[in-house]
Motif scaffolding. Structure first.
Motif, PDB file in Angstrom:
ATOM      1  N   TRP A  80      27.973  73.327  59.304  1.00  0.00           N
ATOM      2  CA  TRP A  80      27.779  72.870  57.920  1.00  0.00           C
ATOM      3  C   TRP A  80      27.249  74.026  57.086  1.00  0.00           C
ATOM      4  O   TRP A  80      26.500  74.868  57.593  1.00  0.00           O
ATOM      5  CB  TRP A  80      26.729  71.757  57.851  1.00  0.00           C
ATOM      6  N   GLN A  81      27.607  74.017  55.806  1.00  0.00           N
ATOM      7  CA  GLN A  81      27.029  74.935  54.835  1.00  0.00           C
ATOM      8  C   GLN A  81      26.670  74.125  53.600  1.00  0.00           C
ATOM      9  O   GLN A  81      27.440  73.261  53.185  1.00  0.00           O
ATOM     10  CB  GLN A  81      28.024  76.025  54.408  1.00  0.00           C
ATOM     11  N   ALA A  82      25.507  74.409  53.038  1.00  0.00           N
ATOM     12  CA  ALA A  82      25.084  73.765  51.789  1.00  0.00           C
ATOM     13  C   ALA A  82      24.467  74.827  50.895  1.00  0.00           C
ATOM     14  O   ALA A  82      23.772  75.725  51.376  1.00  0.00           O
ATOM     15  CB  ALA A  82      24.070  72.661  52.067  1.00  0.00           C
ATOM     16  N   SER A  83      24.733  74.707  49.595  1.00  0.00           N
ATOM     17  CA  SER A  83      24.206  75.649  48.608  1.00  0.00           C
ATOM     18  C   SER A  83      23.594  74.889  47.448  1.00  0.00           C
ATOM     19  O   SER A  83      24.062  73.809  47.088  1.00  0.00           O
ATOM     20  CB  SER A  83      25.316  76.542  48.047  1.00  0.00           C
ATOM     21  N   LEU A  84      22.572  75.484  46.863  1.00  0.00           N
ATOM     22  CA  LEU A  84      21.962  74.968  45.645  1.00  0.00           C
ATOM     23  C   LEU A  84      22.490  75.810  44.500  1.00  0.00           C
ATOM     24  O   LEU A  84      22.361  77.037  44.508  1.00  0.00           O
ATOM     25  CB  LEU A  84      20.436  75.053  45.719  1.00  0.00           C
ATOM     26  N   ASN A  85      23.106  75.170  43.517  1.00  0.00           N
ATOM     27  CA  ASN A  85      23.717  75.854  42.384  1.00  0.00           C
ATOM     28  C   ASN A  85      22.942  75.506  41.131  1.00  0.00           C
ATOM     29  O   ASN A  85      22.736  74.334  40.843  1.00  0.00           O
ATOM     30  CB  ASN A  85      25.175  75.416  42.226  1.00  0.00           C
ATOM     31  N   ASP A  86      22.539  76.528  40.359  1.00  0.00           N
ATOM     32  CA  ASP A  86      21.801  76.237  39.129  1.00  0.00           C
ATOM     33  C   ASP A  86      22.732  76.261  37.923  1.00  0.00           C
ATOM     34  O   ASP A  86      23.921  76.572  38.043  1.00  0.00           O
ATOM     35  CB  ASP A  86      20.603  77.171  38.949  1.00  0.00           C
ATOM     36  N   THR A  87      22.186  75.942  36.767  1.00  0.00           N
ATOM     37  CA  THR A  87      23.006  75.819  35.558  1.00  0.00           C
ATOM     38  C   THR A  87      23.560  77.154  35.074  1.00  0.00           C
ATOM     39  O   THR A  87      24.516  77.174  34.316  1.00  0.00           O
ATOM     40  CB  THR A  87      22.190  75.160  34.425  1.00  0.00           C
ATOM     41  N   SER A  88      22.998  78.270  35.509  1.00  0.00           N
ATOM     42  CA  SER A  88      23.502  79.574  35.078  1.00  0.00           C
ATOM     43  C   SER A  88      24.628  80.076  35.978  1.00  0.00           C
ATOM     44  O   SER A  88      25.148  81.158  35.779  1.00  0.00           O
ATOM     45  CB  SER A  88      22.368  80.602  35.085  1.00  0.00           C
ATOM     46  N   GLY A  89      24.976  79.283  36.982  1.00  0.00           N
ATOM     47  CA  GLY A  89      26.034  79.693  37.891  1.00  0.00           C
ATOM     48  C   GLY A  89      25.519  80.370  39.145  1.00  0.00           C
ATOM     49  O   GLY A  89      26.300  80.753  40.006  1.00  0.00           O
ATOM     50  N   GLY A  90      24.191  80.516  39.245  1.00  0.00           N
ATOM     51  CA  GLY A  90      23.605  81.121  40.437  1.00  0.00           C
ATOM     52  C   GLY A  90      23.697  80.179  41.619  1.00  0.00           C
ATOM     53  O   GLY A  90      23.788  78.970  41.462  1.00  0.00           O
ATOM     54  N   CYS A  91      23.670  80.746  42.809  1.00  0.00           N
ATOM     55  CA  CYS A  91      23.846  79.948  44.015  1.00  0.00           C
ATOM     56  C   CYS A  91      22.911  80.476  45.106  1.00  0.00           C
ATOM     57  O   CYS A  91      22.859  81.676  45.353  1.00  0.00           O
ATOM     58  CB  CYS A  91      25.297  80.055  44.450  1.00  0.00           C
ATOM     59  N   ASP A  92      22.159  79.578  45.725  1.00  0.00           N
ATOM     60  CA  ASP A  92      21.281  79.938  46.844  1.00  0.00           C
ATOM     61  C   ASP A  92      21.691  79.150  48.073  1.00  0.00           C
ATOM     62  O   ASP A  92      21.960  77.948  47.986  1.00  0.00           O
ATOM     63  CB  ASP A  92      19.820  79.585  46.520  1.00  0.00           C
TER      64      ASP A  92
END
Length: 133
Positions: A80-92
């Protein structure tokens, strides 16, 4: 049911069935999403961020499974892979089990725990956004 559901690693059901059921039972809104790279699940959060997650199918030889999907069968699950994406397009990166070799049940439990913890930190699941926005 009297305990945690046992997940059958040889099942023909779609790989995302179990995590979706667990997340939805926790009140977390899960939406399908697809782009040219594969199929994912989107989870909009109250603060405007979102989590996306997907799985990969088992490796073929020396090549990382190319099936980035939520539709392959459990028996073909690799990670599995999961990412947190913010409103500026950044991804962690939030969760990535690619090199861990975890059994499906353990991998799925860890994915769900990471997403639930992230949702709590970001104000919970956004239950109002348009699924097509």
């Amino acid at each position: 049911m009297t305990g945690p559901q046992t997940l059958d690693p040889n099942a023909d059901e779609e790989v995302a069935t179990a995590p979706l059921a667990r997340l939805r039972a926790a009140g977390i809104r899960c939406l399908p999403w697809r782009d040219s790279a594969g199929t994912y699940i989107r989870i909009p959060l109250a603060d405007g961020t979102e989590v996306t997650f997907s799985g990969t199918a088992a490796d073929k030889g020396d090549v990382r499974g190319h099936d980035v999907s939520t539709h392959h069968p459990v028996r073909g699950h690799h990670s599995w892979q999961a990412s947190l994406n913010d409103t500026s397009g950044g991804c962690d990166d939030l969760y990535d089990s690619h090199d861990q070799g975890l059994p499906y049940e353990e991998d799925t439990a860890a994915l769900v725990a990471a997403i639930r913890a992230c949702a709590r930190e970001h104000g919970g699941s956004d239950r109002t956004s348009d699924p097509d926005d």
